[in-house]
Write a protein that holds these residues in place. Structure first.
Motif, PDB file in Angstrom:
ATOM      1  N   VAL A   1      13.880 -10.929  -7.945  1.00  0.00           N
ATOM      2  CA  VAL A   1      14.420 -10.177  -8.349  1.00  0.00           C
ATOM      3  C   VAL A   1      15.023  -9.345  -8.802  1.00  0.00           C
ATOM      4  O   VAL A   1      14.259  -8.338  -7.859  1.00  0.00           O
ATOM      5  CB  VAL A   1      12.700 -10.259  -9.481  1.00  0.00           C
ATOM      6  CG1 VAL A   1      13.326  -9.395 -11.101  1.00  0.00           C
ATOM      7  CG2 VAL A   1      11.942 -10.833 -10.243  1.00  0.00           C
ATOM      8  N   VAL A   2      16.279  -9.064  -9.697  1.00  0.00           N
ATOM      9  CA  VAL A   2      17.432  -8.062  -9.132  1.00  0.00           C
ATOM     10  C   VAL A   2      17.287  -7.087 -10.197  1.00  0.00           C
ATOM     11  O   VAL A   2      17.006  -5.424  -9.505  1.00  0.00           O
ATOM     12  CB  VAL A   2      18.653  -8.506  -9.222  1.00  0.00           C
ATOM     13  CG1 VAL A   2      19.490  -7.365  -9.120  1.00  0.00           C
ATOM     14  CG2 VAL A   2      19.187  -9.541  -8.191  1.00  0.00           C
ATOM     15  N   SER A   3      16.839  -7.615 -11.429  1.00  0.00           N
ATOM     16  CA  SER A   3      16.349  -6.545 -12.420  1.00  0.00           C
ATOM     17  C   SER A   3      15.534  -7.223 -13.636  1.00  0.00           C
ATOM     18  O   SER A   3      15.967  -8.517 -13.592  1.00  0.00           O
ATOM     19  CB  SER A   3      17.785  -5.857 -13.493  1.00  0.00           C
ATOM     20  OG  SER A   3      17.851  -6.873 -13.719  1.00  0.00           O
TER      21      SER A   3
ATOM     22  N   ILE B   1      27.706  -9.841 -19.294  1.00  0.00           N
ATOM     23  CA  ILE B   1      26.845  -8.983 -19.034  1.00  0.00           C
ATOM     24  C   ILE B   1      26.324  -9.100 -17.827  1.00  0.00           C
ATOM     25  O   ILE B   1      25.893  -7.634 -17.366  1.00  0.00           O
ATOM     26  CB  ILE B   1      25.574  -9.610 -19.706  1.00  0.00           C
ATOM     27  CG1 ILE B   1      25.845  -9.711 -21.280  1.00  0.00           C
ATOM     28  CG2 ILE B   1      24.136  -8.676 -20.229  1.00  0.00           C
ATOM     29  CD1 ILE B   1      25.032 -10.595 -22.258  1.00  0.00           C
ATOM     30  N   THR B   2      25.906  -9.774 -17.347  1.00  0.00           N
ATOM     31  CA  THR B   2      25.470  -9.666 -15.530  1.00  0.00           C
ATOM     32  C   THR B   2      26.337  -9.007 -14.334  1.00  0.00           C
ATOM     33  O   THR B   2      26.148  -8.314 -13.831  1.00  0.00           O
ATOM     34  CB  THR B   2      25.215 -11.416 -15.176  1.00  0.00           C
ATOM     35  OG1 THR B   2      24.383 -12.108 -15.545  1.00  0.00           O
ATOM     36  CG2 THR B   2      24.565 -11.246 -13.620  1.00  0.00           C
ATOM     37  N   LEU B   3      27.553  -9.563 -14.724  1.00  0.00           N
ATOM     38  CA  LEU B   3      28.940  -8.269 -14.316  1.00  0.00           C
ATOM     39  C   LEU B   3      28.099  -6.992 -14.346  1.00  0.00           C
ATOM     40  O   LEU B   3      28.764  -6.446 -13.905  1.00  0.00           O
ATOM     41  CB  LEU B   3      30.379  -9.310 -14.195  1.00  0.00           C
ATOM     42  CG  LEU B   3      30.473 -10.248 -13.821  1.00  0.00           C
ATOM     43  CD1 LEU B   3      31.490 -11.214 -13.890  1.00  0.00           C
ATOM     44  CD2 LEU B   3      29.961  -9.952 -12.098  1.00  0.00           C
ATOM     45  N   LYS B   4      27.697  -6.805 -15.789  1.00  0.00           N
ATOM     46  CA  LYS B   4      27.782  -5.151 -15.676  1.00  0.00           C
ATOM     47  C   LYS B   4      26.474  -4.592 -14.479  1.00  0.00           C
ATOM     48  O   LYS B   4      26.096  -3.796 -14.214  1.00  0.00           O
ATOM     49  CB  LYS B   4      27.496  -5.051 -16.795  1.00  0.00           C
ATOM     50  CG  LYS B   4      28.492  -4.572 -17.586  1.00  0.00           C
ATOM     51  CD  LYS B   4      27.962  -4.327 -19.485  1.00  0.00           C
ATOM     52  CE  LYS B   4      28.967  -5.019 -20.424  1.00  0.00           C
ATOM     53  NZ  LYS B   4      28.245  -4.612 -21.644  1.00  0.00           N
ATOM     54  N   SER B   5      26.144  -5.453 -13.623  1.00  0.00           N
ATOM     55  CA  SER B   5      24.572  -5.492 -12.924  1.00  0.00           C
ATOM     56  C   SER B   5      24.789  -5.722 -11.470  1.00  0.00           C
ATOM     57  O   SER B   5      24.418  -5.497 -10.649  1.00  0.00           O
ATOM     58  CB  SER B   5      23.408  -5.901 -12.988  1.00  0.00           C
ATOM     59  OG  SER B   5      23.494  -6.346 -14.302  1.00  0.00           O
ATOM     60  N   VAL B   6      26.330  -5.690 -11.089  1.00  0.00           N
ATOM     61  CA  VAL B   6      27.080  -5.718  -9.560  1.00  0.00           C
ATOM     62  C   VAL B   6      26.903  -4.626  -8.840  1.00  0.00           C
ATOM     63  O   VAL B   6      26.348  -5.429  -7.821  1.00  0.00           O
ATOM     64  CB  VAL B   6      28.846  -5.860 -10.133  1.00  0.00           C
ATOM     65  CG1 VAL B   6      29.346  -4.539 -10.428  1.00  0.00           C
ATOM     66  CG2 VAL B   6      29.464  -6.864  -8.815  1.00  0.00           C
ATOM     67  N   ASP B   7      26.324  -3.716  -9.206  1.00  0.00           N
ATOM     68  CA  ASP B   7      25.416  -2.734  -7.950  1.00  0.00           C
ATOM     69  C   ASP B   7      24.237  -2.789  -7.898  1.00  0.00           C
ATOM     70  O   ASP B   7      24.049  -3.030  -7.181  1.00  0.00           O
ATOM     71  CB  ASP B   7      25.380  -1.485  -8.742  1.00  0.00           C
ATOM     72  CG  ASP B   7      27.224  -1.118  -8.352  1.00  0.00           C
ATOM     73  OD1 ASP B   7      27.644  -1.317  -8.613  1.00  0.00           O
ATOM     74  OD2 ASP B   7      27.511   0.320 -10.015  1.00  0.00           O
ATOM     75  N   ALA B   8      23.977  -3.218  -8.720  1.00  0.00           N
ATOM     76  CA  ALA B   8      22.268  -3.935  -8.828  1.00  0.00           C
ATOM     77  C   ALA B   8      21.953  -5.411  -8.089  1.00  0.00           C
ATOM     78  O   ALA B   8      20.956  -5.422  -6.760  1.00  0.00           O
ATOM     79  CB  ALA B   8      21.571  -3.833  -9.964  1.00  0.00           C
ATOM     80  N   ILE B   9      22.711  -6.053  -8.013  1.00  0.00           N
ATOM     81  CA  ILE B   9      23.209  -7.163  -6.656  1.00  0.00           C
ATOM     82  C   ILE B   9      23.548  -6.877  -5.907  1.00  0.00           C
ATOM     83  O   ILE B   9      22.804  -7.148  -5.103  1.00  0.00           O
ATOM     84  CB  ILE B   9      24.364  -8.506  -7.730  1.00  0.00           C
ATOM     85  CG1 ILE B   9      23.861  -9.153  -8.944  1.00  0.00           C
ATOM     86  CG2 ILE B   9      23.964  -9.016  -7.078  1.00  0.00           C
ATOM     87  CD1 ILE B   9      25.019  -9.354 -10.034  1.00  0.00           C
ATOM     88  N   ALA B  10      24.665  -6.292  -5.609  1.00  0.00           N
ATOM     89  CA  ALA B  10      24.746  -5.461  -3.631  1.00  0.00           C
ATOM     90  C   ALA B  10      23.514  -5.058  -3.209  1.00  0.00           C
ATOM     91  O   ALA B  10      23.498  -4.933  -2.358  1.00  0.00           O
ATOM     92  CB  ALA B  10      25.923  -4.934  -4.028  1.00  0.00           C
TER      93      ALA B  10
END
Lengths: 468, 204
Positions: A16-18, B181-190
């Motif tokens: 889970v990333v978020s 929408i998901t690409l806004k979470s790019v920092d969380a993915i990194a």
């Protein structure tokens, strides 16, 4: 003290990333398998939006659905639409830097056969593919499920998926499978018991002696058909058999990394006392070989049974469905299942195209001849399965019996390549779906194990392999 | 994606259980590289005979139902193959909403990504709506599906409420693209990738 968790909980939580307040999560994907049929529109979408593939090295592509299985396939693919999809997969992979296995490569094969074979499939990974039989990879303790093309594009662009967690389900099978009864028979029995919608909204973990004793190939067959019971993913907790299977494969970790990985993989199991939302129990000892009689995988019965009467179903919707199935299948209630004649036999697919399946079919066909008028296709799941089978002389057993020995691909599982049934033809098939028209317009499918398919090839009708 | 707020249309009853995605679009039609153009092949084997002529008995071939935008179906709708060609074919045909007692998971997710609203209702309520949708050659009149109010108003004026995941509802109402929408979470993915690389170095 922390709450006991299931294997699925652990696999989910570790990716889970978020997660938002409504429980919708961004889930990280470790491996994305790609084939030619469900990916062209996804790559087109990336191009239109000016996006690139986020992690090409976590992506792996191979053509399988459309490829012909005849020896001349490298020279000529007659179908222009199928050929275009194959060419597009190659050019898309080149343009976006995605690793790609061409048809000419010995590693080419059905995507769900080559993932484990190459060691790409590993315990603890999240694995997706634009194909519902991605559930196969759960046999190694990976969380693996099929996705649609919009999701393929989403994973290509972000290496994640947006989804909600499923519920936990457990299928417990104690006891030992008797001789002549295989993983395929067991999974047909499970689906027959729980129904094609029985697993909807759940991830199934398979536990009990039957699965502990089962080969890796058998576990893959069971997890493969999990989707036919409605569950998107099936799981078997990794054990020494899993590690032994993976060790030394091309993409498996090596050296120190292997030791680290195994230490982690050993933690991947459901805790004592973990809660499951749904459970199904079966005893392996009493099982016999299974066949399907209708047009849904849940229409499965022991080979010793008879074609059922639609009126025997309590649920009126099931009665209507059974009557429709029997009409399509041209079967009469009360006919013993082992008297149903077949025109074709298909041995292969992501369900039963592995080396163990080839061996089981060859064992039955050795020294025997295919019944007059029956056409038999034996299609190994990958070039490496084909090579191994030929090393063991299995190809010659099939050819001597009068069967055709083909090149690897999805073949007669799904009616997308030249291997199809003609209208009205009846087939004993080791594939996974007996839907109307699945193997060709008007074709009639009976799902069976490789040994049962081989027995039908010899006698010309559905046959209890234990009596042969 | 087109926004979905309300839909007013004729509903076609298809009371079969386990309608699989091979029935919605057979595999031989999947050899396309586009998302459009599959509507003419939707429900092919039910809709056309061996010669390619329309079967007059099939509900969507009847004049009253040709322009249905709503399908009222049986249990476990959309089971089988993950092919998104199924909702593409349905959307291309003109269907924007399916009402059923249950849906297969992959089909359900695929539909929402293509602007098709899947509504789950208890069997008894599906049966009631199916009866109100008419049969034979006479459609029962127009149904109104309201995604803001989460209601279905039948031709007789009766109102049925349904529930839907908040995120799905929001994205349908706004016509949002998931990837954006998901690409806004790019920092969380990194950050996730860095943590995974530290803890499970064999994965990367």
């Amino acid at each position: 003290m922390t709450q006991p968790t299931t294997l699925y909980d652990k696999l989910w939580n570790s990716h889970v990333v978020s997660v938002d307040q409504g429980g919708t999560a961004v889930l990280y994907i470790d491996l994305h398998l790609v084939h030619e049929v469900t990916s062209p529109q996804a790559f087109e979408g990336l191009r239109a939006a000016g996006r690139k593939v986020h992690a090409p090295q976590k992506t792996f592509a191979v053509p399988d659905h459309n490829v012909p299985t005849t020896a001349d396939r490298l020279q000529v693919i007659k179908d222009p639409e199928g050929r275009l999809q194959l060419e597009m997969l190659e050019s898309n992979c080149r343009d976006f830097g995605v690793p790609y296995v061409p048809i000419s490569d010995i590693r080419q094969g059905i995507v769900h056969i080559i993932g484990p074979e190459q060691g790409l499939t590993q315990p603890g990974k999240t694995i997706v593919c634009g194909d519902s039989h991605t559930s196969t990879h759960g046999a190694l303790g990976a969380l693996a499920f099929g996705i649609g093309t919009s999701e393929v594009e989403h994973v290509l662009a972000t290496q994640t998926l947006v989804m909600k967690k499923a519920k936990n389900m457990r299928v417990v099978v104690d006891g030992k499978l008797p001789p002549g009864v295989t993983a395929k028979d067991l999974v047909l029995a499970i689906i027959g018991k729980m129904g094609t919608g029985g697993g909807t909204g759940h991830v199934i973990e398979y536990v009990g002696e039957a699965f502990t004793n089962m080969s890796m190939e058998g576990r893959m067959t069971v997890c493969n058909m999990t989707i036919e019971g409605g569950a998107r993913a099936g799981l078997v907790a990794p054990d020494d058999k899993t590690f032994e299977y993976l060790k030394g494969r091309p993409y498996a970790p090596k050296g120190v990394l292997w030791e680290q990985a195994v230490a982690y993989w050993k933690t991947l199991k459901s805790d004592e006392g973990a809660q499951f939302d749904k459970e199904v129990h079966l005893l392996a000892d009493d099982l016999v070989p299974y066949v399907t009689w209708g047009t849904s995988p849940e229409d499965a019965l022991p080979i010793t049974a008879k074609v059922p009467d639609p009126k025997s179903f309590a649920d009126p919707a099931k009665e209507v469905a059974a009557a429709r199935s029997l009409d399509y299948m041209a079967l009469t209630p009360g006919t013993p299942l082992d008297q149903i004649k077949v025109d074709k036999v298909f041995i292969g697919s992501c369900t039963n195209g592995r080396i163990e399946d080839m061996r089981a079919a060859a064992e039955v066909m050795k020294g025997r001849k295919v019944a007059k008028g029956v056409g038999v296709l034996v299609v190994p799941g990958s070039g490496l399965v084909k090579h191994q089978a030929e090393e063991e002389g299995l190809d010659q057993i099939f050819i001597d019996a009068g069967a055709e020995w083909r090149e690897p691909g999805c073949s007669m599982c799904l009616g997308m390549n030249p291997d199809i049934l003609k209208a009205g033809e009846r087939c004993a098939s080791t594939s996974n779906r007996n839907f109307e028209g699945r193997q060709g317009i008007g074709g009639r499918t009976h799902l069976v194990s490789p040994a049962m398919a081989a027995a039908a090839a010899i006698t010309g009708h559905l046959t209890d392999v234990r009596k042969l | 994606m087109e926004k979905f707020k309300t839909l007013k249309a004729v509903a076609a009853p298809l009371p079969l259980v386990n309608v699989d995605t091979d029935m919605i679009i057979p595999a031989r039609f999947l050899k396309t590289i586009k998302r459009t153009g599959l509507g003419k092949s939707a429900f092919y084997a039910m809709r056309y005979d061996e010669r390619g002529n329309e079967r007059p008995d099939f509900i969507l071939n009847k004049d009253a139902y040709r322009h249905s935008k709503i399908l009222i179906a049986g249990d476990n709708f959309g089971c089988g193959s993950s092919r998104e060609h199924a909702p593409w074919a349905m959307a291309d045909f003109g269907l924007r909403c399916v009402i059923a007692p249950s849906f297969a998971d992959i089909f359900y997710g695929n539909s929402f990504k293509n602007g098709i609203l899947c509504i789950v209702l208890p069997q008894a309520e599906v049966d009631k709506l199916s009866a109100l949708a008419g049969s034979g050659n006479t459609a029962g009149g127009e149904f109104t599906v309201d995604l803001e109010k989460l209601t279905i108003t039948a031709p007789d004026g009766s109102v049925t409420s349904f529930t839907l995941d908040g995120t799905k509802r929001h994205n349908m109402l706004e016509g949002l693209d998931d990837i954006g929408i998901t690409l806004k979470s790019v920092d969380a993915i990194a950050a996730f990738e860095q943590k995974q690389h530290r803890e499970q170095p064999w994965l990367s």
